[in-house]
Design an enzyme around this catalytic site. Sequence first.
Site, mmCIF file in Angstrom:
data_model
loop_
_atom_site.group_PDB
_atom_site.id
_atom_site.type_symbol
_atom_site.label_atom_id
_atom_site.label_comp_id
_atom_site.label_asym_id
_atom_site.label_seq_id
_atom_site.Cartn_x
_atom_site.Cartn_y
_atom_site.Cartn_z
ATOM 1 N N GLY A 148 21.406 44.494 -47.324
ATOM 2 C CA GLY A 148 20.599 44.656 -46.115
ATOM 3 C C GLY A 148 19.157 44.290 -46.387
ATOM 4 O O GLY A 148 18.372 45.117 -46.833
ATOM 5 N N SER B 98 11.828 45.086 -48.083
ATOM 6 C CA SER B 98 12.287 45.755 -49.304
ATOM 7 C C SER B 98 12.587 44.739 -50.398
ATOM 8 O O SER B 98 12.383 45.021 -51.587
ATOM 9 C CB SER B 98 13.519 46.615 -49.023
ATOM 10 O OG SER B 98 14.557 45.850 -48.445
ATOM 11 N N GLY C 294 21.627 41.161 -38.029
ATOM 12 C CA GLY C 294 21.190 42.491 -37.630
ATOM 13 C C GLY C 294 22.315 43.504 -37.619
ATOM 14 O O GLY C 294 23.485 43.152 -37.478
ATOM 15 N N HIS D 157 24.263 50.848 -40.520
ATOM 16 C CA HIS D 157 24.198 52.303 -40.566
ATOM 17 C C HIS D 157 25.361 52.978 -39.848
ATOM 18 O O HIS D 157 25.369 54.188 -39.676
ATOM 19 C CB HIS D 157 22.867 52.784 -40.003
ATOM 20 C CG HIS D 157 21.721 52.561 -40.941
ATOM 21 N ND1 HIS D 157 21.518 51.374 -41.602
ATOM 22 C CD2 HIS D 157 20.725 53.366 -41.339
ATOM 23 C CE1 HIS D 157 20.444 51.463 -42.360
ATOM 24 N NE2 HIS D 157 19.940 52.666 -42.223
ATOM 25 N N ASP E 278 17.446 55.668 -45.815
ATOM 26 C CA ASP E 278 17.701 56.402 -44.566
ATOM 27 C C ASP E 278 18.688 57.543 -44.726
ATOM 28 O O ASP E 278 19.566 57.753 -43.887
ATOM 29 C CB ASP E 278 18.171 55.453 -43.449
ATOM 30 C CG ASP E 278 17.129 54.420 -43.090
ATOM 31 O OD1 ASP E 278 15.927 54.760 -43.113
ATOM 32 O OD2 ASP E 278 17.500 53.272 -42.802
#
Length: 184
Positions: free
Chosen positions: A30, A36, A59, A127, A153
């Site tokens: 991701g 990141s 996405g 997620h 997360d």
Amino acid sequence: VRGFLSEQEGLALFVAACQAGALGPVLEIGSWCGRSTIWLAQGARAAGTVVLALDHHRGSEEHQPGEMFHDPALVDADGKVDTLQEFRRNIARAGVEDHVIPIVASTEQVAAFLKPDLGMVFIDGGHSLAAALADWRTFGTRIVPGGTLAIHDVFPDASEGGQAPYTIWRLALASGLYVETGST
């Protein structure tokens, strides 16, 4: 760089990549627009390795039209989310292209082709529970002893979000393969 990673989280990824990168390559699941990735690549460079940046660049579920984190600026002429061009531009601007190997695919597509000798895996892909479980089940056991598994997360409280990442974090600890060393 667009993204959902704080500077403090980025610094933690940098430090982890510096340490774990000495054991093997860093796999990022991701990449989105590369926020990141840039932190990880700077750590990988210091450790003498690379970041394998795995993302289909379409996405996650929360980035699609009508969803909370949708960004219309990242939609292509066909009306689909497409972050690859932005990702490549950001990696180039940061000067880390030599330490990033983009892999434009899903976890399932590359599962059989990536060796199980990773120094670090950073899971920050889809997620949904199905996506997070696929990432964990595919790459959670491919980290060398002493390496690092980082999951973005992770929120124990459902009102804050992150229930799928929290679930795979719990699975990682229950597996006996990992011990918690900290959180940011």
